[in-house]
Write a protein that holds these residues in place. Structure first.
Motif, mmCIF file in Angstrom:
data_model
loop_
_atom_site.group_PDB
_atom_site.id
_atom_site.type_symbol
_atom_site.label_atom_id
_atom_site.label_comp_id
_atom_site.label_asym_id
_atom_site.label_seq_id
_atom_site.Cartn_x
_atom_site.Cartn_y
_atom_site.Cartn_z
ATOM 1 N N ARG A 47 0.578 -1.336 -0.020
ATOM 2 C CA ARG A 47 0.041 -0.079 -0.063
ATOM 3 C C ARG A 47 0.712 1.398 -0.064
ATOM 4 O O ARG A 47 1.853 1.257 0.854
ATOM 5 N N LEU A 70 -4.206 12.839 -0.177
ATOM 6 C CA LEU A 70 -4.553 11.448 -0.539
ATOM 7 C C LEU A 70 -5.545 11.493 -1.689
ATOM 8 O O LEU A 70 -6.859 12.221 -1.622
ATOM 9 N N HIS A 215 -14.287 -6.356 8.687
ATOM 10 C CA HIS A 215 -12.992 -6.927 7.924
ATOM 11 C C HIS A 215 -11.447 -6.794 8.049
ATOM 12 O O HIS A 215 -11.303 -5.825 8.638
ATOM 13 N N VAL A 216 -10.678 -7.664 7.906
ATOM 14 C CA VAL A 216 -9.070 -7.390 8.119
ATOM 15 C C VAL A 216 -8.770 -6.312 7.405
ATOM 16 O O VAL A 216 -9.234 -6.196 6.013
ATOM 17 N N ASP A 217 -7.958 -5.520 7.758
ATOM 18 C CA ASP A 217 -7.116 -4.071 6.911
ATOM 19 C C ASP A 217 -8.423 -3.196 6.965
ATOM 20 O O ASP A 217 -7.959 -2.146 6.237
ATOM 21 N N GLY A 219 -9.254 -1.261 9.012
ATOM 22 C CA GLY A 219 -8.690 -0.047 9.609
ATOM 23 C C GLY A 219 -9.102 0.001 11.120
ATOM 24 O O GLY A 219 -9.076 0.937 11.728
ATOM 25 N N LYS A 220 -9.291 -1.351 11.670
ATOM 26 C CA LYS A 220 -10.164 -1.311 13.143
ATOM 27 C C LYS A 220 -8.927 -0.714 13.852
ATOM 28 O O LYS A 220 -9.142 0.312 15.142
ATOM 29 N N SER A 221 -8.072 -1.258 14.212
ATOM 30 C CA SER A 221 -6.887 -0.922 14.991
ATOM 31 C C SER A 221 -6.353 0.431 14.848
ATOM 32 O O SER A 221 -5.940 1.214 15.833
ATOM 33 N N SER A 253 2.943 2.494 8.311
ATOM 34 C CA SER A 253 1.602 3.058 8.446
ATOM 35 C C SER A 253 0.635 2.162 9.291
ATOM 36 O O SER A 253 -0.432 2.690 9.574
ATOM 37 N N ALA A 257 -2.005 1.272 14.667
ATOM 38 C CA ALA A 257 -2.508 0.102 14.983
ATOM 39 C C ALA A 257 -1.678 -0.604 16.108
ATOM 40 O O ALA A 257 -2.130 -1.439 16.692
ATOM 41 N N GLY A 270 0.942 -7.899 10.890
ATOM 42 C CA GLY A 270 0.123 -6.738 10.456
ATOM 43 C C GLY A 270 -1.592 -6.758 10.635
ATOM 44 O O GLY A 270 -2.253 -6.451 10.043
ATOM 45 N N ASN A 353 -14.604 3.977 7.109
ATOM 46 C CA ASN A 353 -13.167 4.481 7.248
ATOM 47 C C ASN A 353 -12.573 4.739 6.063
ATOM 48 O O ASN A 353 -13.024 4.315 4.845
ATOM 49 N N SER A 392 -11.773 8.913 9.026
ATOM 50 C CA SER A 392 -10.519 8.341 8.454
ATOM 51 C C SER A 392 -9.624 8.083 9.901
ATOM 52 O O SER A 392 -9.288 9.075 10.525
ATOM 53 N N GLY A 393 -9.362 6.768 10.069
ATOM 54 C CA GLY A 393 -8.605 6.547 11.227
ATOM 55 C C GLY A 393 -6.974 6.953 11.175
ATOM 56 O O GLY A 393 -6.453 7.224 12.064
ATOM 57 N N LEU A 394 -6.826 7.168 9.855
ATOM 58 C CA LEU A 394 -5.187 7.523 9.831
ATOM 59 C C LEU A 394 -5.233 8.957 9.910
ATOM 60 O O LEU A 394 -4.155 9.409 10.646
HETATM 61 P P1 GDP Z 1 -7.235 -3.565 10.941
HETATM 62 O O1 GDP Z 1 -6.986 -5.192 10.226
HETATM 63 O O2 GDP Z 1 -8.660 -3.613 10.421
HETATM 64 O O3 GDP Z 1 -7.254 -3.592 12.436
HETATM 65 O O4 GDP Z 1 -6.553 -2.734 10.048
HETATM 66 P P2 GDP Z 1 -5.317 -1.707 10.442
HETATM 67 O O5 GDP Z 1 -5.710 -0.859 11.405
HETATM 68 O O6 GDP Z 1 -4.243 -2.662 10.630
HETATM 69 O O7 GDP Z 1 -5.026 -1.023 9.197
HETATM 70 C C1 GDP Z 1 -4.608 -1.496 7.814
HETATM 71 C C2 GDP Z 1 -3.894 -0.721 7.063
HETATM 72 O O8 GDP Z 1 -4.790 0.411 6.673
HETATM 73 C C3 GDP Z 1 -2.832 -0.108 7.685
HETATM 74 O O9 GDP Z 1 -1.836 0.189 6.541
HETATM 75 C C4 GDP Z 1 -3.363 1.285 8.007
HETATM 76 O O10 GDP Z 1 -2.371 2.301 7.949
HETATM 77 C C5 GDP Z 1 -4.354 1.639 6.742
HETATM 78 N N1 GDP Z 1 -5.463 2.289 7.170
HETATM 79 C C6 GDP Z 1 -6.127 2.247 8.447
HETATM 80 N N2 GDP Z 1 -7.073 3.268 8.518
HETATM 81 C C7 GDP Z 1 -6.833 4.021 7.247
HETATM 82 C C8 GDP Z 1 -7.408 5.321 6.934
HETATM 83 O O11 GDP Z 1 -8.404 6.055 7.493
HETATM 84 N N3 GDP Z 1 -7.065 5.829 5.538
HETATM 85 C C9 GDP Z 1 -5.810 5.302 5.079
HETATM 86 N N4 GDP Z 1 -5.494 5.873 3.836
HETATM 87 N N5 GDP Z 1 -5.323 3.979 5.531
HETATM 88 C C10 GDP Z 1 -5.630 3.434 6.603
#
Ligand code: GDP
Length: 631
Positions: A47, A70, A215-217, A219-221, A253, A257, A270, A353, A392-394
């Motif tokens: 990513r 972005l 779903h995994v990824d 962005g929960k954490s 990134s 998390a 991850g 998110n 946006s969690g990020l």
């Molecule tokens: P989880 O598996 O649901 O817990 O997801 P993670 O929190 O581990 O996030 C997975 C990826 O998505 C990481 O690379 C994060 O940086 C990215 N990510 C999470 N939230 C956002 C967001 O709001 N915007 C963007 N662009 N990336 C995000």
């Protein structure tokens, strides 16, 4: 025939609360939740995501404009029909009674003004989810500056770090450093718990147990880690350390998390594997946050976390193509939503998110909302109990503070994610029912006896009381008790407790055992009848079908020994006696034989202890409620 008549006369909406559970319109044939597709493959490292530093720096100056833009092409998404989905997940039917504030030990705290909300964060020990093996609290202690400064308690518990759920297996007690609830001064002085409880209700905030799913990824954490950071629960210094360390291993990134993904393996892969637990406080609520794993391999852990939840935040990824991947077959969005509803969660906030990846497009937000709306209705969520928040969690936008982004404010003026969490209602607590507490963890303390932790599902208990442990059929005395890490002389339904037990050999107790009152004991069961809702299965369920029964923190092998009747899942009416098999999306009464005795209740007596999930071959294939206990 008698059975036939009985079914016809049953008021299912009364009996199971199906009035708000069953969908009304879509066809049954359409595929539903639990995934059957091949395991999801992750490409996280590929990513292109801007440096976290961008956002950290921006945090330092909240007024500063975003330094990174972005962009992502917004494509239209196909509007496939939302499948039919029915679950067993009626609302708790106990008399309404809000739960009050529980004393908690503060190990770190901070406060921050967020729009109209002043938030106080308190990082507390887990009382029912145990730290993962090898989880080293000292590594994240106050000493190394990782935790935002607070007054460390002299008797700081190892649970003061985010705690982890136990693997849902039977376990023997493990040695754990100094977590012994202090003996209550009022030991053996009986208190009128119901009166005390009512007093507590009047003067304190209600606690809610919030599970974060998706779903995994999705962005929960990152979302929750960022929120905890904004709440002041994680210091800036710690955040920079996470950023540096995650960058060093090429996972920059994931820095937010890492607040929740504690272990080396989680960080390496991850993904979240266990259920992380934090506590924070909003103006109206004490929130016990459970961060559930999204990966399908860890659904059992997710069930353990979700079984303790009152409300949920479902995180979906707005990125084009990603939402669809999580939502369609093979994704966990549906399965998680279905599971939490089946486990009794009624209120849901959907965090749409990664809106930064679609330029905060209203069209995309509406598109995601429309798809989920139909699905969630079919999953048994009332429309009025579900709301949607773009965020946006990020970047942290719309998590805590009213957003200033023109791309968002031009079409959204609703609550932030935190405001939505603050608005969750406390669920009713069955304090006047018989005492029941399912053991989620067992560990040794310093003094005599040993500790068990779990959530009080119903009734109340106090220090000095003798309790029965089932299925061991052993009696123990409660020597000490703590509620959400604070010493107490009593606890009531909904409380997360640690109980120190004496007068009993710890070898006779295992995770999944139930503590109950001696005069109204819970039964140990090996054979039961249940009404089940079958999910989207490939292989029909036949007699002799081996399954795993997931119940509270327990999972036990079981066998379907009888298919008693096939029911109309909307009305509960008998369609056929003794069906040869159960296919997807059907509803039936079945008999199950469990390999070892487990403690269950009839669903009509105790909803929390009367429902379970059935899994087979790594998929959740059905949800059930206990209708009859045979032996
Ligand atoms: P989880 O598996 O649901 O817990 O997801 P993670 O929190 O581990 O996030 C997975 C990826 O998505 C990481 O690379 C994060 O940086 C990215 N990510 C999470 N939230 C956002 C967001 O709001 N915007 C963007 N662009 N990336 C995000």
């Amino acid at each position: 025939m008698a059975r036939h008549r009985n079914f016809r006369n049953l008021d299912y909406s009364e009996e199971y609360g199906y009035d708000d559970v069953y969908g009304k319109s879509l066809e049954e044939e359409v595929a539903v939740s639990p995934s059957t597709a091949a395991e999801f493959i992750y490409q996280r490292n590929s990513r292109e995501i801007p440096s976290l530093k961008t956002f950290l720096d921006r945090r330092a100056d909240p007024e500063a404009p975003p330094t990174t833009t972005l962009s992502s092409p917004l494509a239209t998404t196909s509007s496939t029909a939302t499948p039919r989905l029915d679950v067993v997940g009626p609302p708790p039917g106990f008399p309404p009674m809000a739960r009050g504030q529980v004393p908690i030990r503060i190990t770190a705290e901070g406060s921050q003004r967020s729009g109209d909300i002043e938030v106080i964060t308190k990082r507390v020990a887990s009382s029912s989810l145990k730290p993962k093996r090898g989880f080293v609290t000292a590594g994240r202690s106050l000493d190394d500056g990782l935790i935002h400064s607070g007054t460390p308690s002299p008797s700081r518990s190892p649970y003061a770090s985010p705690a982890r759920s136990p693997s849902p297996t039977h376990a023997t007690p493990t040695q754990r450093p100094a977590l012994t609830p202090q003996r209550s001064k009022s030991k053996f002085n009986r208190v009128d718990v119901l009166t005390e409880y009512k007093e507590r209700e009047k003067t304190s905030k209600g606690q809610i147990n919030l599970v974060v799913i998706g779903h995994v990824d999705a962005g929960k954490s990152t979302l929750m880690g960022h929120m905890l950071y904004l709440l002041g629960n994680v210091s800036k210094k710690a955040m920079h350390k996470y950023e540096q360390e995650s960058q060093k291993v090429g996972k920059g990134s994931f820095a937010y998390a890492w607040v929740l993904d504690e272990t080396g393996e989680e960080r390496h892969r991850g993904i979240t594997m266990d259920v992380g637990q934090y506590m924070f406080e909003t103006p109206s609520r004490l929130v016990n946050l459970l961060d559930a794993p999204g990966h399908k391999d860890f659904i059992p852990n997710m069930i353990t976390g979700a079984a303790q939840a009152d409300v949920a935040v479902l995180v979906v990824n707005a990125t084009v193509g990603e939402f669809e991947a999580g939502f369609e077959a093979g994704g966990q969005t549906r399965e998680h939503a279905l599971l939490v509803r089946s486990l009794g969660v009624r209120q849901l906030t959907v965090a749409v998110n990664k809106m930064d990846t679609v330029d905060w497009s209203q069209t995309r937000f509406n598109d995601v909302e429309q798809k989920l709306k139909l699905f969630l209705k079919q999953a048994g969520f009332k429309e009025s109990d579900v709301n949607y928040v773009p965020c946006s969690g990020l970047t942290g936008d719309n998590l805590m503070t009213t957003p200033s982004l023109p791309e968002l404010t031009s079409w959204y003026s609703g609550p932030t994610l935190l405001q939505r969490i603050d608005q969750f209602r406390s669920p009713p607590r069955p304090v006047d029912k018989p005492f029941r507490c399912c053991i989620a963890d067992i560990f040794k303390g310093q003094g005599s006896g040993f500790n068990v932790s779990g959530r009080l599902e119903s009734g109340h208990v106090q220090v000095g009381q003798s309790v029965l442990i089932q299925p061991a059929n052993e009696v123990a005395t409660i020597k000490a008790l703590s509620v959400s890490e604070g010493q107490s002389s009593w606890a009531a339904a909904g409380d997360q407790v640690i109980l120190t037990l004496i007068g009993l050999d710890s070898a006779k107790v295992s995770i999944g055992s139930v503590l109950c009152s001696q005069d109204q004991p819970i039964r140990a069961v090996t054979r039961l009848e249940a009404r089940v809702i079958v999910f989207n299965i490939d292989i029909p369920i036949t007699i002799g079908f081996p399954v795993v029964l997931h119940y509270q923190s327990l999972n036990e092998p079981a066998v379907v020994t009888k298919l008693l009747s096939l029911l109309n899942k909307n009305t509960g009416e008998l369609l056929r006696k003794k069906p040869r098999c159960l296919t997807k999306n059907s509803s039936a009464i079945i008999r199950l034989d469990v390999s070892r005795p487990i403690c269950l209740e009839l669903y009509q007596d105790c909803k929390e202890l009367g429902r379970f999930m059935i899994r087979a071959g790594g998929n959740t294939i059905a949800a059930g409620v206990v209708t009859k206990i045979i032996q």
